[in-house]
Design an enzyme around this catalytic site. Sequence first.
Site, PDB file in Angstrom:
ATOM      1  N   GLY A  15       0.832  -1.206   0.000  1.00 52.04           N
ATOM      2  CA  GLY A  15       0.000   0.000   0.000  1.00 52.04           C
ATOM      3  C   GLY A  15       0.863   1.251   0.000  1.00 52.04           C
ATOM      4  N   GLY A  17      -0.431   4.389  -0.021  1.00 47.33           N
ATOM      5  CA  GLY A  17      -1.288   5.514   0.343  1.00 47.33           C
ATOM      6  C   GLY A  17      -0.560   6.385   1.351  1.00 47.33           C
ATOM      7  N   PHE A  18      -1.325   7.110   2.167  1.00 46.33           N
ATOM      8  CA  PHE A  18      -0.684   8.024   3.120  1.00 46.33           C
ATOM      9  C   PHE A  18       0.265   7.288   4.064  1.00 46.33           C
ATOM     10  CE2 PHE A  18      -4.221  11.205   2.468  1.00 46.33           C
ATOM     11  CZ  PHE A  18      -3.375  12.147   1.918  1.00 46.33           C
ATOM     12  N   GLY A  19      -0.207   6.168   4.632  1.00 49.38           N
ATOM     13  CA  GLY A  19       0.609   5.452   5.611  1.00 49.38           C
ATOM     14  C   GLY A  19       1.807   4.779   4.972  1.00 49.38           C
ATOM     15  N   VAL A  83      -2.398  -7.425  -3.902  1.00 47.42           N
ATOM     16  CA  VAL A  83      -2.077  -8.419  -2.874  1.00 47.42           C
ATOM     17  C   VAL A  83      -3.349  -9.166  -2.504  1.00 47.42           C
ATOM     18  CG1 VAL A  83      -1.385  -8.706  -0.454  1.00 47.42           C
ATOM     19  CG2 VAL A  83      -0.062  -7.231  -1.984  1.00 47.42           C
ATOM     20  N   GLU A 174     -18.603  17.259   2.105  1.00 46.86           N
ATOM     21  CA  GLU A 174     -17.823  17.880   1.011  1.00 46.86           C
ATOM     22  C   GLU A 174     -18.531  17.730  -0.330  1.00 46.86           C
ATOM     23  OE1 GLU A 174     -13.208  17.373   2.566  1.00 46.86           O
ATOM     24  OE2 GLU A 174     -14.111  15.807   1.363  1.00 46.86           O
ATOM     25  N   ASP A 303      -5.553   3.357   7.987  1.00 48.51           N
ATOM     26  CA  ASP A 303      -6.971   3.010   8.116  1.00 48.51           C
ATOM     27  C   ASP A 303      -7.195   1.519   8.350  1.00 48.51           C
ATOM     28  OD1 ASP A 303      -7.580   5.625   7.731  1.00 48.51           O
ATOM     29  OD2 ASP A 303      -8.600   5.371   5.800  1.00 48.51           O
TER      30      ASP A 303
HETATM   31  C1  LIG Z   1     -12.913  11.417  -0.045  1.00 48.35           C
HETATM   32  C2  LIG Z   1     -11.967  11.371   1.127  1.00 48.35           C
HETATM   33  C3  LIG Z   1     -11.579  12.545   1.756  1.00 48.35           C
HETATM   34  C4  LIG Z   1     -10.712  12.508   2.850  1.00 48.35           C
HETATM   35  N1  LIG Z   1     -10.347  13.674   3.447  1.00 48.35           N
HETATM   36  C5  LIG Z   1      -9.489  13.657   4.485  1.00 48.35           C
HETATM   37  C6  LIG Z   1      -9.042  14.867   5.100  1.00 48.35           C
HETATM   38  O1  LIG Z   1      -9.436  15.950   4.691  1.00 48.35           O
HETATM   39  N2  LIG Z   1      -8.183  14.772   6.150  1.00 48.35           N
HETATM   40  C7  LIG Z   1      -7.737  13.552   6.611  1.00 48.35           C
HETATM   41  O2  LIG Z   1      -6.954  13.519   7.570  1.00 48.35           O
HETATM   42  N3  LIG Z   1      -8.136  12.409   6.044  1.00 48.35           N
HETATM   43  C8  LIG Z   1      -8.980  12.424   5.002  1.00 48.35           C
HETATM   44  N4  LIG Z   1      -9.388  11.253   4.431  1.00 48.35           N
HETATM   45  C9  LIG Z   1      -8.932   9.984   5.010  1.00 48.35           C
HETATM   46  C10 LIG Z   1      -7.518   9.652   4.545  1.00 48.35           C
HETATM   47  O3  LIG Z   1      -7.430   9.759   3.142  1.00 48.35           O
HETATM   48  C11 LIG Z   1      -7.199   8.230   5.001  1.00 48.35           C
HETATM   49  O4  LIG Z   1      -7.295   8.193   6.408  1.00 48.35           O
HETATM   50  C12 LIG Z   1      -5.819   7.814   4.551  1.00 48.35           C
HETATM   51  O5  LIG Z   1      -5.745   7.790   3.151  1.00 48.35           O
HETATM   52  C13 LIG Z   1      -5.505   6.427   5.099  1.00 48.35           C
HETATM   53  O6  LIG Z   1      -4.212   6.100   4.702  1.00 48.35           O
HETATM   54  P1  LIG Z   1      -3.805   4.584   4.480  1.00 48.35           P
HETATM   55  O7  LIG Z   1      -2.374   4.601   4.091  1.00 48.35           O
HETATM   56  O8  LIG Z   1      -4.235   3.763   5.621  1.00 48.35           O
HETATM   57  O9  LIG Z   1      -4.697   4.082   3.258  1.00 48.35           O
HETATM   58  P2  LIG Z   1      -4.849   4.683   1.803  1.00 48.35           P
HETATM   59  O10 LIG Z   1      -4.321   6.055   1.721  1.00 48.35           O
HETATM   60  O11 LIG Z   1      -6.254   4.414   1.424  1.00 48.35           O
HETATM   61  O12 LIG Z   1      -3.884   3.782   0.926  1.00 48.35           O
HETATM   62  C14 LIG Z   1      -4.104   2.417   0.724  1.00 48.35           C
HETATM   63  C15 LIG Z   1      -3.234   1.991  -0.450  1.00 48.35           C
HETATM   64  O13 LIG Z   1      -3.251   0.587  -0.507  1.00 48.35           O
HETATM   65  C16 LIG Z   1      -3.457   0.169  -1.838  1.00 48.35           C
HETATM   66  N5  LIG Z   1      -4.122  -1.133  -1.765  1.00 48.35           N
HETATM   67  C17 LIG Z   1      -5.305  -1.406  -1.185  1.00 48.35           C
HETATM   68  N6  LIG Z   1      -5.575  -2.711  -1.277  1.00 48.35           N
HETATM   69  C18 LIG Z   1      -4.535  -3.274  -1.933  1.00 48.35           C
HETATM   70  C19 LIG Z   1      -4.233  -4.609  -2.336  1.00 48.35           C
HETATM   71  N7  LIG Z   1      -5.050  -5.631  -2.070  1.00 48.35           N
HETATM   72  N8  LIG Z   1      -3.072  -4.831  -3.000  1.00 48.35           N
HETATM   73  C20 LIG Z   1      -2.224  -3.799  -3.272  1.00 48.35           C
HETATM   74  N9  LIG Z   1      -2.473  -2.524  -2.917  1.00 48.35           N
HETATM   75  C21 LIG Z   1      -3.600  -2.273  -2.250  1.00 48.35           C
HETATM   76  C22 LIG Z   1      -4.310   1.241  -2.449  1.00 48.35           C
HETATM   77  O14 LIG Z   1      -4.170   1.271  -3.858  1.00 48.35           O
HETATM   78  C23 LIG Z   1      -3.753   2.490  -1.780  1.00 48.35           C
HETATM   79  O15 LIG Z   1      -2.701   3.052  -2.518  1.00 48.35           O
HETATM   80  C24 LIG Z   1     -10.237  11.266   3.328  1.00 48.35           C
HETATM   81  C25 LIG Z   1     -10.624  10.082   2.690  1.00 48.35           C
HETATM   82  C26 LIG Z   1     -11.466  10.132   1.600  1.00 48.35           C
HETATM   83  C27 LIG Z   1     -11.863   8.846   0.918  1.00 48.35           C
END
Ligand SMILES: Cc1cc2nc3c(=O)[nH]c(=O)nc-3n(C[C@H](O)[C@H](O)[C@H](O)COP(=O)(O)OP(=O)(O)OC[C@H]3O[C@@H](n4cnc5c(N)ncnc54)[C@H](O)[C@@H]3O)c2cc1C
Length: 309
Positions: A15, A17-19, A83, A174, A303
Amino acid sequence: MQSPVRQQPRVIIVGAGFGGLEAAKKLACEAVSLTVIDRTNYHLFQPLLYQVATAALSPADIAAPVRAILSKCRNVEVILAEVESVDVEARKVKTTDSIFDYDYLILATGARHSYFGHNEWEKLAPGLKSLEDAVELRRRILLAFEFAEKTTDEAARKAAMNFVIIGGGPTGVEMAGAIAEISRYTLSKDFRHIDPSQARVILIEGGPRLLGAYPEDLSESARKQLVELGVQVYTNARVTDITEAGVQMDGEFIPCRVKIWAAGNNASFVGKTVSASVDRVGRVVVNDDLTIPGHPEVQVIGDLANFSH
Ligand SMILES: Cc1cc2nc3c(=O)[nH]c(=O)nc-3n(C[C@H](O)[C@H](O)[C@H](O)COP(=O)(O)OP(=O)(O)OC[C@H]3O[C@@H](n4cnc5c(N)ncnc54)[C@H](O)[C@@H]3O)c2cc1C
């Protein structure tokens, strides 16, 4: 599959994403062999998805290529793959077409929408989590105005100009605000047979107030601002059915073409494969250092993690 710089500890991050990306940036150029796996080749800035969904930004504005972000460090390899599961005993990550060995694993696959057992609603009322979701919502919103402009059927025109958003959390708030803004301002002079500013934007929340996780004064401020924009806000209201024709809200049927789901999330299914406890929404219950019980080499973040220490 062999990772680069084999003699160093093999770290896999699933992943970007942010984390995951934050972890990858910290480990890039360190003495590890780092593999980042994501099913997309870009990092998505989710907080601005609603702007893509309402045509204020284009997709490329909120997506940055993961390879380019990490390209300076030779110890990093980026893999585009989905994955499927993790075998924490064998220390292997299984993708749809390969298997990767690790010494340390950081799992950061985030969350998706949950339709509370009504998966059939997903096609009718898409959520807003991915770039594809945002582009699909943009298509539906803009085409609804186009349809309303052309049709001579008054009931169908009205339905096309009704936009229903289900869920009054941050995403729902939003989206409701952004649709109200484009209809009142951006599109207001662009049509000849309809007045886009007459669009009815309806926000439905099951709980007693919008933004239930935030302090009450912020909820009230959001409600007031939406109402000033012309949004109709319903609280303590339950959606009991969604069809092509519209949304059933308690005793009232709202005819509408565009329905948007912003009512619930479930953690990514990958969390359920790591043999640790998960909570009601599928988040992995983690120790205070984000590892999972019995596996100090596995961390779950973002998340996907339930951190309650
Ligand atoms: C519309 C929207 C608005 C938001 N606004 C805010 C805000 O203003 N402020 C704030 O603090 N938070 C906000 N959030 C929440 C924030 O975006 C999430 O808390 C954050 O993205 C979580 O980070 P993460 O790394 O856990 O997951 P994510 O950022 O969701 O990243 C997950 C990554 O894993 C990858 N992935 C998933 N499943 C698989 C798999 N099976 N195999 C390979 N790759 C995979 C995905 O492609 C993605 O790149 C918002 C969320 C959304 C949806």
